[in-house]
Design a protein around this motif. Structure first.
Motif, PDB file in Angstrom:
ATOM      1  N   MET A 186       0.834  -1.208   0.000  1.00 54.22           N
ATOM      2  CA  MET A 186       0.000   0.000   0.000  1.00 54.22           C
ATOM      3  C   MET A 186       0.864   1.252   0.000  1.00 54.22           C
ATOM      4  SD  MET A 186      -3.168  -0.856   2.532  1.00 54.22           S
ATOM      5  CE  MET A 186      -4.540  -1.878   1.990  1.00 54.22           C
ATOM      6  N   TYR A 187       1.906   1.254   0.801  1.00 53.08           N
ATOM      7  CA  TYR A 187       2.777   2.428   0.852  1.00 53.08           C
ATOM      8  C   TYR A 187       3.504   2.630  -0.469  1.00 53.08           C
ATOM      9  CZ  TYR A 187       6.287   5.768   2.380  1.00 53.08           C
ATOM     10  OH  TYR A 187       7.080   6.880   2.478  1.00 53.08           O
ATOM     11  N   ALA A 188       3.896   1.534  -1.113  1.00 54.99           N
ATOM     12  CA  ALA A 188       4.592   1.638  -2.399  1.00 54.99           C
ATOM     13  C   ALA A 188       3.663   2.066  -3.517  1.00 54.99           C
ATOM     14  CB  ALA A 188       5.234   0.296  -2.752  1.00 54.99           C
ATOM     15  N   LEU A 189       2.331   1.922  -3.299  1.00 52.64           N
ATOM     16  CA  LEU A 189       1.317   2.271  -4.298  1.00 52.64           C
ATOM     17  C   LEU A 189       1.438   1.410  -5.562  1.00 52.64           C
ATOM     18  CD1 LEU A 189       1.563   6.163  -3.967  1.00 52.64           C
ATOM     19  CD2 LEU A 189      -0.134   4.670  -2.906  1.00 52.64           C
ATOM     20  N   ARG A 190       1.982   0.206  -5.393  1.00 53.48           N
ATOM     21  CA  ARG A 190       2.183  -0.714  -6.527  1.00 53.48           C
ATOM     22  C   ARG A 190       2.645  -2.042  -5.968  1.00 53.48           C
ATOM     23  NH1 ARG A 190       7.518  -1.084  -6.203  1.00 53.48           N
ATOM     24  NH2 ARG A 190       8.758   0.756  -5.723  1.00 53.48           N
ATOM     25  N   ASP A 191       2.783  -3.030  -6.858  1.00 54.16           N
ATOM     26  CA  ASP A 191       3.386  -4.291  -6.445  1.00 54.16           C
ATOM     27  C   ASP A 191       4.865  -4.080  -6.116  1.00 54.16           C
ATOM     28  OD1 ASP A 191       1.119  -5.818  -6.660  1.00 54.16           O
ATOM     29  OD2 ASP A 191       1.508  -6.424  -8.727  1.00 54.16           O
ATOM     30  N   LEU A 192       5.369  -4.868  -5.195  1.00 56.99           N
ATOM     31  CA  LEU A 192       6.771  -4.757  -4.804  1.00 56.99           C
ATOM     32  C   LEU A 192       7.659  -5.482  -5.811  1.00 56.99           C
ATOM     33  CD1 LEU A 192       6.438  -5.534  -0.981  1.00 56.99           C
ATOM     34  CD2 LEU A 192       6.458  -3.286  -2.085  1.00 56.99           C
ATOM     35  N   THR A 193       8.868  -4.984  -5.976  1.00 56.08           N
ATOM     36  CA  THR A 193       9.863  -5.721  -6.765  1.00 56.08           C
ATOM     37  C   THR A 193      10.348  -6.911  -5.940  1.00 56.08           C
ATOM     38  OG1 THR A 193      11.753  -4.485  -5.896  1.00 56.08           O
ATOM     39  CG2 THR A 193      10.601  -3.550  -7.809  1.00 56.08           C
ATOM     40  N   TYR A 194      11.076  -7.822  -6.576  1.00 55.66           N
ATOM     41  CA  TYR A 194      11.592  -8.980  -5.851  1.00 55.66           C
ATOM     42  C   TYR A 194      12.547  -8.558  -4.735  1.00 55.66           C
ATOM     43  CZ  TYR A 194       9.649 -11.933  -9.549  1.00 55.66           C
ATOM     44  OH  TYR A 194       8.806 -12.568 -10.417  1.00 55.66           O
ATOM     45  N   VAL A 195      13.360  -7.533  -5.016  1.00 54.26           N
ATOM     46  CA  VAL A 195      14.294  -7.056  -3.991  1.00 54.26           C
ATOM     47  C   VAL A 195      13.518  -6.463  -2.821  1.00 54.26           C
ATOM     48  CG1 VAL A 195      16.106  -5.378  -3.486  1.00 54.26           C
ATOM     49  CG2 VAL A 195      16.169  -6.662  -5.633  1.00 54.26           C
ATOM     50  N   GLU A 196      12.499  -5.667  -3.122  1.00 48.45           N
ATOM     51  CA  GLU A 196      11.680  -5.082  -2.058  1.00 48.45           C
ATOM     52  C   GLU A 196      10.955  -6.168  -1.272  1.00 48.45           C
ATOM     53  OE1 GLU A 196      10.611  -0.792  -4.202  1.00 48.45           O
ATOM     54  OE2 GLU A 196       9.370  -2.564  -4.552  1.00 48.45           O
TER      55      GLU A 196
END
Length: 654
Positions: free
Chosen positions: A307-317
């Motif tokens: 939610m905070y990223a406002l998108r799907d997370l990358t694999y690293v994230e």
């Protein structure tokens, strides 16, 4: 006293790690969700071992002391870490959730405190409701299932032991088989209920209980022990790596991980094996010790991070979020779980129960406040409220589909909705999935302005294709398409406008057409190609002209919620698809249309209207979608002249 088995903690690690990696979207763990089923078997075995051991060792134990001792242990084991997770999650929820989300979160807080969240999430599961990725407490459904089971099971065990000891194992075996039969029967009929509710899940816990009651003879052969444990581990790993979102689960498919777990436990009950020694290694045991806390913390951390990223997370994230979850789990295990499991903390039962009741009341009260306040919409600035005005609350989304022709709305009879000039004879039909229904206002206005009348036929979740069926869907799409065709023929409909989303049918949902079941993008595309060509030929055979509307681009996330959240957080959200990606998505549909022996009389495209380099998701401070892909009321206003320009000749043609 039950002897400590380090391999059980290792087995817990084998359960929790795939669950966390699956939820984090790490490739290779597509069936990681089976870890919950592994937990159920372990739980049934350990709890029954403790309860049965007390009955065996303390013949004079009273009903009250037996029950009180059991629930004291459950409180110390389950609640402190759960309360800590909920308190911190509630604080973050106030900062990041939108009003509708916070309102729903409040409901889940109350349900979780009462150990009834599985019933809440079962009732919320369905076509019209919020995605699971927006529910920070969704994972508590499994805790609720366990606690509901343990409300009843200790009493049954005590009564059976006291009054019918000869039949105790047989009765539990019958219960296990009955629950399993119910799960298999319910899977394709009521999949949500089968997933969330305790009766079709009880057999997994009872399977562990049967082992704890020594229902099977001891294995004396080392070769047999090693072989059985190895097969069990292979069964668990196979389900973790081979199952995916398309696997019908639970039901019969849950036998693989649960029997695998039972095999490992059984093989190590009397003697050790090589697998037991491997599972007892220090690293696996450590993750087993923190497994409960890790399960508790990982899901809300993932939800709030996305939610905070406002998108799907990358694999690293995602890897960083998993690491954070592990750190929180270690802290929780060392400073919350361990102290409370030590009876020197709140040593008095009365004090323990009083503090527990007070904590439950306080946390539940906060949840009720969230519900009664409608999620505190006053937290949002005016522009955020404007964007959210274009959203449709989950509780009201069914109203957007009041003319849906499926049992997604239980009380709704079959029947298209009249659109356009109600005084003219209906000769036009708009047929499609939920996107057709979402565009009702556009077609209603268009036909009315031309003095024409028509009907809108929406079958949510089913592509508008004659003869195609969607695998494991709540209705038979083929039967619905047959009914649609029958309606067109019997009501002298001469023109049809086909509207659908198509991306799911082409890339995600498996379908069956003329005996061929899809299993990858190539076969899905083949089924849609052949199905649409068959549909177009069927129209021609019935002297029906047809137009085809290309799908709208949609967005990568829920538009009103994400844009409003970006305003609240003062961060930019990039959730638009590029024009290039959108046109690439349309290319397969264009190819299907161009290769058809029967061509559409008109093809409606919204590419130039919605897309420059990117495909916009807002205009004039308003959302063009009420979720991630369904056109909002505002988009309907804007699209009417665009569609009329491309459809005018088709509608005017005799």
């Amino acid at each position: 006293m039950q002897k400590y088995r380090p391999d059980i903690d290792g087995l817990r690690a084998i359960a929790v790690i795939p669950v966390v990696l699956f939820h984090a979207g790490i490739p290779g763990f597509s069936g990681g969700y089976v870890g919950v089923d592994v937990f159920f078997v372990i739980s049934g075995y350990l709890i029954t071992s403790i309860l049965y051991g007390e009955l065996e060792n303390r013949k004079d134990i009273t009903f009250s002391s037996y029950i009180l001792r059991f629930y004291e242990r459950r409180i110390r084991r389950i609640l402190p870490a759960l309360f800590a997770m909920m308190i911190l999650s509630t604080f973050v929820a106030c900062l990041i959730l939108m009003p509708t989300e916070l309102h729903e979160y409040g409901r889940s807080v109350v349900a979780t405190i009462l150990f009834g969240s599985n019933f809440l999430f079962w009732r919320e599961a369905g076509y019209f409701n919020t995605a699971s990725e927006s529910k920070p407490l969704l994972h508590t459904w499994s805790l609720a299932v366990e606690e509901q089971f343990y409300i009843v099971f200790p009493i049954i065990l005590l009564l059976g032991y006291r009054f019918a000891p000869k039949y105790l194992r047989s009765a539990i075996a019958v219960g296990t088989l009955g629950s399993l039969a119910l799960s298999v029967f319910a899977q394709n009929r009521w999949p949500e209920a089968n997933f969330f509710l305790p009766l079709p899940r009880a057999w997994e816990l009872l399977l562990g209980s049967l082992l704890a009651l020594y229902s099977l003879p001891a294995i004396t052969s080392p070769t047999l022990r090693n072989g059985l444990a190895s097969l069990g581990l292979v069964a668990i790993c196979s389900s973790i790596f081979l199952y995916d979102h398309s696997t019908t689960f639970p039901g019969a498919t849950a036998l693989l991980p649960t029997l695998g777990t039972a095999a490992i436990i059984y093989a190590g009950m009397h003697h050790t094996s090589a697998i037991q020694r491997a599972l007892g290694c220090r690293s696996l045991v450590f993750f087993g010790l923190i497994s409960y806390s890790l399960y508790l913390w990982h899901w809300p951390v993932l939800v709030f991070s996305r939610m905070y990223a406002l998108r799907d997370l990358t694999y690293v994230e995602s890897a960083c979020v998993v690491a954070l979850s592990v750190a929180l789990a270690i802290f929780s295990w060392k400073f919350i779980e361990a102290p409370f499991r030590n009876k020197s903390t709140l040593a008095s039962k009365q004090k323990l129960f009083s503090v527990t009741f007070g904590s439950m009341t306080a946390i539940g009260f906060v949840g009720i406040v969230f519900v009664l306040s409608s999620g505190f919409p006053q937290r949002l600035p005016p522009e955020g409220k404007t964007i959210l005005a274009d959203a449709v609350e989950p509780a009201k989304r069914a109203e957007k589909y009041e003319c849906a022709t499926t049992r997604l709305i239980e009380a709704q009879p079959y029947g298209p909705c009249a659109i356009g000039n109600k005084n003219a004879p209906s000769t036009i039909a708009v047929w499609g999935d939920s996107h057709a229904m979402a565009l009702t206002a556009t077609f209603d206005s268009l036909l009315y302005d031309k003095g024409l009348a028509g009907v809108l036929i929406s079958v949510p979740g089913c592509p508008p294709v004659v003869g195609i069926d969607r695998v494991s869907w709540v209705v038979s799409c083929r039967q619905m398409s047959d009914r649609v065709l029958e309606y067109l023929q019997s009501n002298n409909i001469r023109k049809v406008i086909v509207v659908g989303r198509w991306s799911y049918a082409l890339h995600e949902d498996d379908t069956t057409f003329e005996g061929n079941t899809s299993y990858n993008d190539e076969t899905r595309s083949q089924n849609i190609r052949e199905g649409l060509h068959h549909t177009f030929q069927t129209f021609a055979d019935n002297d029906i002209q047809f137009a085809f509307m290309m799908p709208v681009p949609g967005a990568k996330e829920d538009v009103p919620q994400t844009i409003a959240r970006s305003i609240l957080l003062d961060r930019a959200a990039h959730i638009e698809y590029s024009r290039e990606d959108y046109q690439s998505e349309l290319s397969s549909l264009n190819d299907i249309l161009d290769s058809s022996p029967v061509l559409a009389s008109a093809v409606i495209s919204v590419t130039d209207f919605l897309c420059t380099d990117i495909c916009k998701v807002t205009q004039d401070g308003r959302s063009l979608y009420f979720d991630s892909n369904h056109p909002s009321a505002y988009m309907n206003q804007l699209l009417t002249p665009v569609v009329e320009e491309q459809l005018g000749l088709f509608l005017n043609r005799q």
